[in-house]
Design a protein around this motif. Sequence first.
Motif, PDB file in Angstrom:
ATOM      1  N   GLU A  48      14.327 -20.256  90.096  1.00 27.59           N
ATOM      2  CA  GLU A  48      14.977 -20.990  88.875  1.00 27.59           C
ATOM      3  C   GLU A  48      16.118 -22.173  89.189  1.00 27.59           C
ATOM      4  N   ASP A  49      16.602 -22.142  90.564  1.00 24.51           N
ATOM      5  CA  ASP A  49      17.438 -22.857  90.962  1.00 24.51           C
ATOM      6  C   ASP A  49      16.748 -24.262  91.692  1.00 24.51           C
ATOM      7  N   GLY A  50      15.453 -24.283  91.322  1.00 26.68           N
ATOM      8  CA  GLY A  50      14.784 -25.707  92.148  1.00 26.68           C
ATOM      9  C   GLY A  50      14.384 -25.625  93.242  1.00 26.68           C
ATOM     10  N   LYS A  51      14.334 -24.335  94.144  1.00 26.68           N
ATOM     11  CA  LYS A  51      13.836 -24.152  95.304  1.00 26.68           C
ATOM     12  C   LYS A  51      12.304 -23.918  95.541  1.00 26.68           C
ATOM     13  N   VAL A  52      11.700 -24.255  96.342  1.00 26.51           N
ATOM     14  CA  VAL A  52      10.229 -23.609  96.583  1.00 26.51           C
ATOM     15  C   VAL A  52       9.837 -23.100  97.982  1.00 26.51           C
ATOM     16  N   ALA A  53       9.382 -21.983  98.126  1.00 33.17           N
ATOM     17  CA  ALA A  53       9.072 -21.504  99.341  1.00 33.17           C
ATOM     18  C   ALA A  53       7.413 -21.220  99.289  1.00 33.17           C
ATOM     19  N   GLY A  54       6.887 -21.236 100.438  1.00 30.56           N
ATOM     20  CA  GLY A  54       5.437 -20.728 100.292  1.00 30.56           C
ATOM     21  C   GLY A  54       4.695 -20.576 101.688  1.00 30.56           C
ATOM     22  N   ASN A  55       3.613 -20.730 101.605  1.00 24.74           N
ATOM     23  CA  ASN A  55       2.461 -20.450 103.019  1.00 24.74           C
ATOM     24  C   ASN A  55       1.173 -20.891 102.499  1.00 24.74           C
ATOM     25  N   ASP A  56       0.664 -21.634 103.601  1.00 26.39           N
ATOM     26  CA  ASP A  56      -0.700 -22.142 103.202  1.00 26.39           C
ATOM     27  C   ASP A  56      -1.747 -21.275 103.705  1.00 26.39           C
ATOM     28  N   GLY A  57      -1.086 -20.215 104.219  1.00 27.10           N
ATOM     29  CA  GLY A  57      -2.299 -19.159 104.786  1.00 27.10           C
ATOM     30  C   GLY A  57      -1.768 -19.031 106.285  1.00 27.10           C
ATOM     31  N   CYS A  58      -1.122 -20.100 106.684  1.00 26.92           N
ATOM     32  CA  CYS A  58      -0.493 -20.080 108.042  1.00 26.92           C
ATOM     33  C   CYS A  58       0.672 -20.521 108.308  1.00 26.92           C
ATOM     34  N   ASN A  59       0.901 -21.535 107.742  1.00 22.60           N
ATOM     35  CA  ASN A  59       2.197 -22.575 107.951  1.00 22.60           C
ATOM     36  C   ASN A  59       3.290 -22.109 106.801  1.00 22.60           C
ATOM     37  N   ARG A  60       4.426 -21.925 106.993  1.00 24.31           N
ATOM     38  CA  ARG A  60       5.561 -22.073 106.179  1.00 24.31           C
ATOM     39  C   ARG A  60       5.809 -23.153 105.353  1.00 24.31           C
ATOM     40  N   ILE A  61       6.007 -23.174 104.045  1.00 22.87           N
ATOM     41  CA  ILE A  61       6.284 -24.254 103.384  1.00 22.87           C
ATOM     42  C   ILE A  61       7.661 -24.242 102.609  1.00 22.87           C
ATOM     43  N   ALA A  62       8.493 -25.291 102.646  1.00 23.64           N
ATOM     44  CA  ALA A  62       9.882 -25.180 101.827  1.00 23.64           C
ATOM     45  C   ALA A  62      10.082 -26.496 101.359  1.00 23.64           C
ATOM     46  N   GLY A  63      10.927 -26.540 100.420  1.00 21.08           N
ATOM     47  CA  GLY A  63      11.464 -27.855  99.678  1.00 21.08           C
ATOM     48  C   GLY A  63      11.995 -27.604  98.313  1.00 21.08           C
ATOM     49  N   GLN A  64      11.844 -28.488  97.502  1.00 23.46           N
ATOM     50  CA  GLN A  64      12.502 -28.329  96.205  1.00 23.46           C
ATOM     51  C   GLN A  64      11.375 -28.558  95.134  1.00 23.46           C
ATOM     52  N   TRP A  65      11.578 -28.174  93.734  1.00 31.89           N
ATOM     53  CA  TRP A  65      10.907 -28.502  92.834  1.00 31.89           C
ATOM     54  C   TRP A  65      11.634 -29.061  91.465  1.00 31.89           C
ATOM     55  N   SER A  66      10.984 -29.942  90.552  1.00 36.79           N
ATOM     56  CA  SER A  66      11.708 -29.982  89.339  1.00 36.79           C
ATOM     57  C   SER A  66      10.383 -30.325  88.178  1.00 36.79           C
ATOM     58  N   GLU A  67      10.626 -30.279  87.158  1.00 34.33           N
ATOM     59  CA  GLU A  67       9.774 -30.453  86.215  1.00 34.33           C
ATOM     60  C   GLU A  67      10.025 -31.472  84.965  1.00 34.33           C
TER      61      GLU A  67
END
Length: 121
Positions: A48-67
């Motif tokens: 809810e605070d605009g952060k994004v975390a994830g994984n492509d199946g191997c590599n970690r992903i991080a950043g921010q998102w907005s709509e």
Amino acid sequence: MKRFVAVLVMPLLAVSLASCASSPGADANPAGLWGDKAQGSPWLELTEDGKVAGNDGCNRIAGQWSEAEGEIRFEQLSSTKMYCLGIDPWLSSAVTAQVSGDNMLVLDADNAEVGTLKRGG
């Protein structure tokens, strides 16, 4: 008497109808888990605070998102760069996304579709 009833009922009817009407996707909140956190599976989690975390199946992903205007924009998205045999790192090229129901269509910098994630648990 009929006019009196109409004067009372019409505003109530208008308010009732207005509360039922909404634009498509207006109630859809993109925050939450998209994909499956199972090992080797791509996923993103939007907070809810605009952060994004994830994984492509191997590599970690991080950043921010907005709509804006029904489109999700990923900003300052970074990813680790490990080599994993048999894993397609498509999710790390995400720039924008569009949500339709329980599906997130992920697009790259050329606005080309790179993949789809389903809303997770």
